[in-house]
Structures are given as structure tokens and as C-alpha cells.
Design a protein around this motif. Structure first.
Motif, short mmCIF file in Angstrom:
data_model
loop_
_atom_site.label_atom_id
_atom_site.label_comp_id
_atom_site.label_asym_id
_atom_site.label_seq_id
_atom_site.Cartn_x
_atom_site.Cartn_y
_atom_site.Cartn_z
N VAL A 128 -6.18 -1.12 4.51
CA VAL A 128 -7.39 -1.94 4.62
C VAL A 128 -8.24 -1.86 3.35
O VAL A 128 -8.97 -2.80 3.02
CB VAL A 128 -8.23 -1.51 5.84
N CYS A 129 -8.11 -0.77 2.61
CA CYS A 129 -8.90 -0.54 1.41
C CYS A 129 -8.00 -0.63 0.17
O CYS A 129 -7.98 -1.62 -0.53
CB CYS A 129 -9.60 0.82 1.48
N GLY A 130 -7.27 0.41 -0.10
CA GLY A 130 -6.34 0.42 -1.22
C GLY A 130 -6.93 0.87 -2.53
O GLY A 130 -6.21 1.03 -3.52
N GLY A 131 -8.25 1.09 -2.58
CA GLY A 131 -8.87 1.52 -3.83
C GLY A 131 -8.84 0.42 -4.88
O GLY A 131 -8.09 -0.55 -4.79
N SER A 132 -9.67 0.57 -5.90
CA SER A 132 -9.68 -0.41 -6.99
C SER A 132 -8.49 -0.18 -7.90
O SER A 132 -8.39 0.83 -8.58
CB SER A 132 -10.98 -0.29 -7.80
N VAL A 134 2.12 9.52 6.02
CA VAL A 134 2.30 9.10 4.63
C VAL A 134 3.77 8.77 4.41
O VAL A 134 4.61 9.66 4.36
CB VAL A 134 1.88 10.21 3.64
N PRO A 135 4.10 7.46 4.33
CA PRO A 135 5.50 7.09 4.07
C PRO A 135 5.89 7.45 2.65
O PRO A 135 5.04 7.61 1.77
CB PRO A 135 5.50 5.57 4.27
N GLY A 136 7.18 7.58 2.41
CA GLY A 136 7.64 7.88 1.06
C GLY A 136 7.33 6.75 0.10
O GLY A 136 7.59 5.59 0.40
N ALA A 137 6.74 7.07 -1.02
CA ALA A 137 6.38 6.05 -2.00
C ALA A 137 7.50 5.86 -3.01
O ALA A 137 8.19 6.80 -3.37
CB ALA A 137 5.09 6.45 -2.72
N ARG A 138 7.67 4.62 -3.43
CA ARG A 138 8.62 4.32 -4.48
C ARG A 138 7.90 4.22 -5.81
O ARG A 138 6.72 3.91 -5.86
CB ARG A 138 9.32 2.99 -4.20
N PRO A 146 0.80 -1.23 0.00
CA PRO A 146 0.00 0.00 0.00
C PRO A 146 0.83 1.27 0.00
O PRO A 146 0.33 2.34 -0.36
CB PRO A 146 -0.83 -0.13 1.29
N ASP A 147 2.11 1.18 0.38
CA ASP A 147 2.95 2.37 0.37
C ASP A 147 3.34 2.79 -1.03
O ASP A 147 3.93 3.87 -1.22
CB ASP A 147 4.23 2.11 1.20
N ARG A 148 3.02 1.97 -2.03
CA ARG A 148 3.32 2.32 -3.42
C ARG A 148 2.18 3.11 -4.08
O ARG A 148 2.33 3.60 -5.19
CB ARG A 148 3.57 1.04 -4.24
N LEU A 149 1.05 3.21 -3.40
CA LEU A 149 -0.11 3.87 -3.98
C LEU A 149 0.14 5.37 -4.14
O LEU A 149 0.90 5.97 -3.38
CB LEU A 149 -1.35 3.63 -3.11
N LYS A 150 -0.53 5.96 -5.10
CA LYS A 150 -0.36 7.36 -5.43
C LYS A 150 -1.65 8.15 -5.21
O LYS A 150 -2.72 7.58 -4.99
CB LYS A 150 0.07 7.50 -6.90
N GLY A 151 -1.55 9.46 -5.33
CA GLY A 151 -2.73 10.31 -5.22
C GLY A 151 -3.41 10.19 -3.86
O GLY A 151 -2.75 9.97 -2.84
N ARG A 152 -4.72 10.33 -3.87
CA ARG A 152 -5.46 10.27 -2.61
C ARG A 152 -5.32 8.90 -1.95
O ARG A 152 -5.27 8.80 -0.72
CB ARG A 152 -6.93 10.61 -2.85
N CYS A 153 -5.26 7.83 -2.75
CA CYS A 153 -5.10 6.49 -2.17
C CYS A 153 -3.78 6.39 -1.42
O CYS A 153 -3.71 5.77 -0.36
CB CYS A 153 -5.18 5.42 -3.27
N GLY A 154 -2.73 6.99 -1.96
CA GLY A 154 -1.43 6.94 -1.30
C GLY A 154 -1.39 7.74 -0.01
O GLY A 154 -0.60 7.44 0.89
N ARG A 155 -2.22 8.78 0.09
CA ARG A 155 -2.26 9.62 1.30
C ARG A 155 -3.28 9.14 2.31
O ARG A 155 -3.34 9.68 3.43
CB ARG A 155 -2.61 11.07 0.92
N ASP A 163 -2.42 4.35 -9.27
CA ASP A 163 -3.00 5.69 -9.12
C ASP A 163 -4.24 5.61 -8.21
O ASP A 163 -4.71 4.52 -7.85
CB ASP A 163 -3.37 6.25 -10.48
N GLU A 164 -4.80 6.76 -7.88
CA GLU A 164 -5.98 6.79 -7.02
C GLU A 164 -7.20 6.24 -7.74
O GLU A 164 -7.27 6.25 -8.97
CB GLU A 164 -6.25 8.21 -6.53
#
Length: 395
Positions: free
Chosen positions: A346-350, A378-382, A331-340, A363-364
Motif C-alpha cells: 500500500v505504501c512502498g516508500g519513495s 516477507v516473500p523472497g525478493a529477487r 513490492p516483493d522486489r523492495l529491500k531493507g525495511r521497505c522489503g520487510r 532500497d528502503e
């Protein structure tokens, strides 16, 4: 035919799936293995993610290849094995495949189409072969809506007859419904139908614009929020369980509502499963793996990115080690609103909808209207791996 959540976490008798928490929960094995045994189907559904065709194709996995695939699935432990399509009843060897799955000790489910092939005799043969459950789609509470959506007059009646036969035989029945603009006002009536059918579970699919599904059939994020909130209220009134597919933000809504009801901060409940109402973090490629009719291994039927092929590679190895699946389980790789988002684990978006609409599976999710808590950590995303046209990975 739709593919989604069938069975549940308890289905894994060996416990391999349950090991770990958070992103590690599904590292070793999925809860669900979905095999699209054929794209052939006698319906012409307007939303079909498989772009189904009338007849079988020569490049489908053979019976023997299918048996080898099923034997390898057992290497995960005991995930739920789901045969889908197209229409799996278009394959004459489907009963042999069901038997092979049952002999491996896998909880075995079937997802057929509502056609004349869906008979009491067919389900009786499937049950004798070892079938545990079946999912049947109802996209309208009556034939006018459902048959228009499915593209063939009579599908609603055949689906009703199939559901009745399944319950009469003691098979666990799940009803699938795809939420689109055409049936948004009919969902309450469909819920009543689900109850009258004595279904064990109602699984609602939030449309992903892939295959034949068009973007204009989607409902808005605001409508999605309203529907998912209604589903939570309904879940406390009905006997059947309610699940969602490609709408993981239903989990956020459950936790938010339960926090209010319990008078607790929602942050104290995020790591749980809301009393068993959902499996935290389950998503495309995370607790879920899909094998298409040609043997291509993908995160789900709605996320058509191929990691490899079971004819030449190990399904278990692809799921556990391929960069695509590793990225989807982080989940730390997610971007946009999902990443924040504080609910990202628990969710992660579709991931499928993100890919279908933006071309980036990390992406979100555009169907979610939630604005994350700015105070959430919000951890740093790779950066995710980039997949080349030939299926390789560019560093």
C-alpha cells in the motif's frame, strides 16, 4: 514546477486503471501522465528537480510530436494528463496542446509557475481550450518565505492572483507545497492559506534531493512522522483534501490511526484505501509515468532513470513491459525495511528518494522511521535489473 498527484482515481472513465488489485492495479495503465513540456522557467527555485533554465531548448518535443504523444496517452484509457515544466506557459503552443488533450477526452491539468505569465487571460484561454484544473505552488504563507524559496520577488503575489483567477473561472485548484527545513514551522499557516483560497486539494511534497534540491534541506524522519501525523488530524478538520507526493508512508499513518479509532487490528485494513483517502500502491512508475521535455520516459520527475524515448518507442509499451517499470510495480522486489514492511503493497516508500540517496531505486526509504512488524510475512525478493550507462538492461 512541481509534479505530483492531480485529479484522482475516478478520473479514468474507461476503468482500465482500476482493474486488478495490489501490484496488478497499475499494470495496464497509470492514473497520471505527466509531460514536462519545457524546462524553461522565469523562477530560480532552490529545490527545482528540473534544474529549470530561463529559455526553451531546441530538443523539446515539437507541437506535432506532442499531439502524437497525447494521442498515445489515450491508449491507456483516460488517465489524467498534466502539463508541467519548467513553466508550461513559456510554450506559446500550450493552449493547442491543452485542446488536443481535451479532444482526446483526457482530464487535463496544468502546473504553471507563479510568474507574470500566470494571468486571468492565460487561464481563460486554457479553460476555453478544455483545461479542467490547475496546481499552483505555495511554499510559504507569505511573500517573505515563498519568494525566498522561489528565488524571485513577486512570485507569491502572482501565485495568489493566479489562484484567485482559477477559482473564479471554475477551474479545480490544487495547492502544492514542498516540505523543507525552510518552511517546517510555517505549514499550519500555509494550511490556513489553502483553505482561504478555496482549493480542492493540498498536495504536500516531501523533498527528494535531486536537481537543485540539496540533502541538507530535508527534514528528519522523526519530523516527517510528526508532520504526517499532523496532516491526518488536519484532514478531519478541513474541507479540502490532503495528498502527499514522495511521502507514501502517509498511507501507513492513516491506516494506523484509523485502526486505533475503529478498535480493529491494522492488518484488517491494509488492503483498503482508508475510505478513499489515498490510492493504494501508487508510486513512482506505479500509476504514474513522466515524460521529460526531450521525450524521455521515466517513472517520475523525481526518479530520473530513462526507460526509452517517445520519439522512437511506444509510451504504452514502455510503461507496461519495460523491466524498470515492472520492478517498480512489484513490492516483493523492495529491500531493507521497505522489503520487510507489512505496508509495502500500500505504501512502498519513495523510490525516488531511495535512488537519490543510495543509488538503488528498490532500497528502503530513508525518510521513513517505521520499523516493520517482525511477524509480517516477507516473500523472497529477487534482484532488480541492472541498468547500463547506455540505457540497456544487464541480466
Amino acid at each position: 514546477m512541481q509534479v505530483g498527484e492531480v485529479g484522482g482515481a475516478a478520473a479514468n472513465g474507461d476503468g482500465a486503471v482500476q482493474a486488478g488489485r495490489g501490484r496488478d492495479r497499475f499494470a495496464a495503465a497509470p492514473l497520471l501522465v505527466i509531460w514536462e513540456v519545457t524546462r524553461a522557467c522565469d523562477l530560480a527555485c532552490v529545490h527545482c528537480r528540473a534544474s529549470a533554465i530561463p529559455t526553451r531548448e531546441a530538443h523539446e518535443l515539437t507541437t506535432e510530436e506532442g499531439r502524437r504523444l497525447i494521442a498515445e496517452v489515450r491508449g491507456f484509457g483516460r488517465p489524467v494528463m498534466v502539463f508541467t515544466g519548467g513553466d508550461p506557459l513559456k510554450r506559446p503552443d500550450i493552449f493547442d496542446l491543452i485542446e488536443a488533450s481535451a479532444k482526446q477526452g483526457l482530464p487535463t491539468h496544468l502546473s504553471p509557475s507563479g510568474t507574470p505569465l500566470l494571468t486571468h487571460d492565460a487561464l481563460w484561454r486554457a479553460q476555453r481550450a478544455g483545461l479542467n484544473g490547475i496546481s499552483i505552488s505555495f511554499d510559504g504563507s507569505h511573500e517573505e518565505i515563498h519568494d525566498r524559496f522561489r528565488g524571485v520577488k513577486g512570485s507569491f503575489r502572482w501565485s495568489l492572483e493566479g489562484a484567485g483567477a482559477a477559482v473564479g473561472l471554475g477551474l479545480q485548484l490544487q495547492v502544492n507545497t514542498t516540505i523543507t527545513r525552510h518552511n517546517l514551522g510555517d505549514l499550519a499557516a500555509i494550511a490556513s492559506l489553502v483553505g482561504s483560497l478555496e482549493a480542492h486539494r493540498w498536495s504536500l511534497f516531501l523533498l527528494v534531493p535531486t536537481g537543485r534540491a540539496a540533502a541538507e534541506q530535508q527534514i528528519t524522519p522523526a519530523e516527517t512522522e510528526e508532520i504526517l501525523s499532523w496532516l491526518y488530524r488536519l484532514s478531519k478538520e478541513v474541507r479540502f483534501r490532503i495528498k502527499t507526493t514522495e511521502a507514501p508512508h502517509y498511507r501507513r499513518i492513516i491506516l494506523q490511526r484509523q485502526a486505533v479509532e475503529a478498535g480493529k487490528p491494522v492488518a484488517t485494513m491494509i488492503s483498503g484505501s482508508a475510505g478513499g483517502r489515498f490510492v493504494p500502491g501508487m508510486n513512482d512508475g506505479a500509476g504514474f509515468v513522466f515524460v521529460n521535455s526531450r521525450g524521455d520516459v521515466q517513472p517520475s520527475g523525481f526518479l530520473p532513470i530513462t526507460a526509452g524515448n517517445v520519439r522512437t518507442e511506444s509510451l504504452v509499451d514502455l510503461y507496461r513491459t519495460h523491466p524498470l517499470f515492472l520492478a517498480l510495480r512489484n513490492p516483493d522486489r523492495l529491500k531493507g525495511r521497505c522489503g520487510r514492511c507489512e505496508f509495502r503493497a500500500v505504501c512502498g516508500g519513495s523510490r525516488a528518494r531511495a535512488f537519490a540517496t543510495t543509488g538503488d531505486y528498490l532500497d528502503e526509504d530513508p525518510a521513513c522511521s517505521y520499523e516493520p512488524d517482525p511477524g509480517a510475512l516477507v516473500p523472497g525478493a529477487r534482484r532488480p535489473p541492472v541498468f547500463t550507462e547506455g540505457g540497456g538492461v544487464q541480466p
